[in-house]
Design a protein around this motif. Structure first.
Motif, PDB file in Angstrom:
ATOM      1  N   GLU A  68     -12.259  -2.597  -2.314  1.00 37.45           N
ATOM      2  CA  GLU A  68     -12.476  -3.185  -0.994  1.00 37.45           C
ATOM      3  C   GLU A  68     -12.894  -2.074  -0.036  1.00 37.45           C
ATOM      4  O   GLU A  68     -12.214  -1.053   0.067  1.00 37.45           O
ATOM      5  N   GLU A  81     -12.084   2.153   5.330  1.00 44.04           N
ATOM      6  CA  GLU A  81     -11.005   2.099   4.344  1.00 44.04           C
ATOM      7  C   GLU A  81     -11.590   1.722   2.998  1.00 44.04           C
ATOM      8  O   GLU A  81     -12.333   0.744   2.899  1.00 44.04           O
ATOM      9  N   VAL A  83     -10.152   0.744  -0.638  1.00 43.72           N
ATOM     10  CA  VAL A  83      -8.881   0.341  -1.233  1.00 43.72           C
ATOM     11  C   VAL A  83      -9.091  -0.128  -2.664  1.00 43.72           C
ATOM     12  O   VAL A  83     -10.012  -0.903  -2.942  1.00 43.72           O
ATOM     13  N   ASP A  84      -8.235   0.363  -3.557  1.00 48.66           N
ATOM     14  CA  ASP A  84      -8.186  -0.175  -4.912  1.00 48.66           C
ATOM     15  C   ASP A  84      -6.749  -0.553  -5.227  1.00 48.66           C
ATOM     16  O   ASP A  84      -5.828  -0.096  -4.567  1.00 48.66           O
ATOM     17  N   ARG A  85      -6.570  -1.401  -6.200  1.00 52.43           N
ATOM     18  CA  ARG A  85      -5.226  -1.850  -6.610  1.00 52.43           C
ATOM     19  C   ARG A  85      -4.903  -1.338  -8.013  1.00 52.43           C
ATOM     20  O   ARG A  85      -4.105  -1.913  -8.732  1.00 52.43           O
ATOM     21  N   SER A  88      -2.244   4.633  -9.014  1.00 59.31           N
ATOM     22  CA  SER A  88      -2.075   5.544  -7.893  1.00 59.31           C
ATOM     23  C   SER A  88      -2.068   6.974  -8.412  1.00 59.31           C
ATOM     24  O   SER A  88      -2.000   7.213  -9.609  1.00 59.31           O
ATOM     25  N   ILE A 136      -5.270   3.875  -1.037  1.00 58.22           N
ATOM     26  CA  ILE A 136      -5.953   3.531   0.205  1.00 58.22           C
ATOM     27  C   ILE A 136      -6.474   4.832   0.807  1.00 58.22           C
ATOM     28  O   ILE A 136      -5.688   5.719   1.142  1.00 58.22           O
ATOM     29  N   THR A 138      -8.468   6.232   3.972  1.00 62.08           N
ATOM     30  CA  THR A 138      -8.947   5.911   5.312  1.00 62.08           C
ATOM     31  C   THR A 138      -9.683   7.124   5.849  1.00 62.08           C
ATOM     32  O   THR A 138      -9.122   8.222   5.910  1.00 62.08           O
TER      33      THR A 138
END
Length: 161
Positions: A68, A81, A83-85, A88, A136, A138
């Protein structure tokens, strides 16, 4: 960062190398519309590409997933931003491994050592990376209107004849 964005543009792409260019193009178009300089747009494109490529290479380990990209548009800056899910990582460990670049390693080895994080931090005004149920990133870049680029001669440097 404070204040409410004037606009918000969201983009969701598959976590595949073929789609990273779409994120670059979207950010380039937004930055151009906002009035960023050519050099700043190039910096934004590279930083976004690095953040997306990190997600493609590391978050999903070749599996399916999405990235995203959100662009928060302010009057004086662009906040992006990525973002990945996926998986980590520990940013402190990456930063410890990032040191002077030695001659010889391949680009893949350099990327594993955190070169992408180094580039993002070098190109942007502010970078924050959080790893919790994914990553995330930013990144913030301020518009510098009225600033003459160092490689451009000002009109006062010419003499009247």
């Amino acid at each position: 960062m404070s204040g409410k964005p004037l606009d918000l543009v969201n983009l969701t792409i598959p976590a595949k190398p073929d789609y990273v260019g779409i994120a670059r193009l979207a950010v380039s178009g937004i930055a151009n519309r906002m009035g960023f300089s050519y050099d700043d747009i190039e910096d934004l494109k590279l930083a976004v590409s690095e953040a997306c490529t990190n997600a493609v290479d590391h978050a999903y380990c070749g599996g399916d997933g999405e990235i995203e990209v959100s662009c928060n548009i302010f009057s004086n800056r662009l906040e992006i931003e990525v973002v990945d899910r996926g998986n980590s990582f520990n940013i402190e460990e990456i930063e410890k491994r990032t040191g002077p670049i030695e001659v010889g390693p391949t680009m893949n080895a350099l990327r594993e050592r955190g070169l992408g994080v180094f580039l993002m931090r070098s190109l942007m005004d502010h970078v924050d990376i959080k790893g919790d149920n994914g990553v995330i990133v930013t990144m913030t870049k301020y518009i510098r209107k009225g600033v003459v680029e160092s490689h451009v001669e000002s009109s006062t440097s010419f003499t009247n004849r």
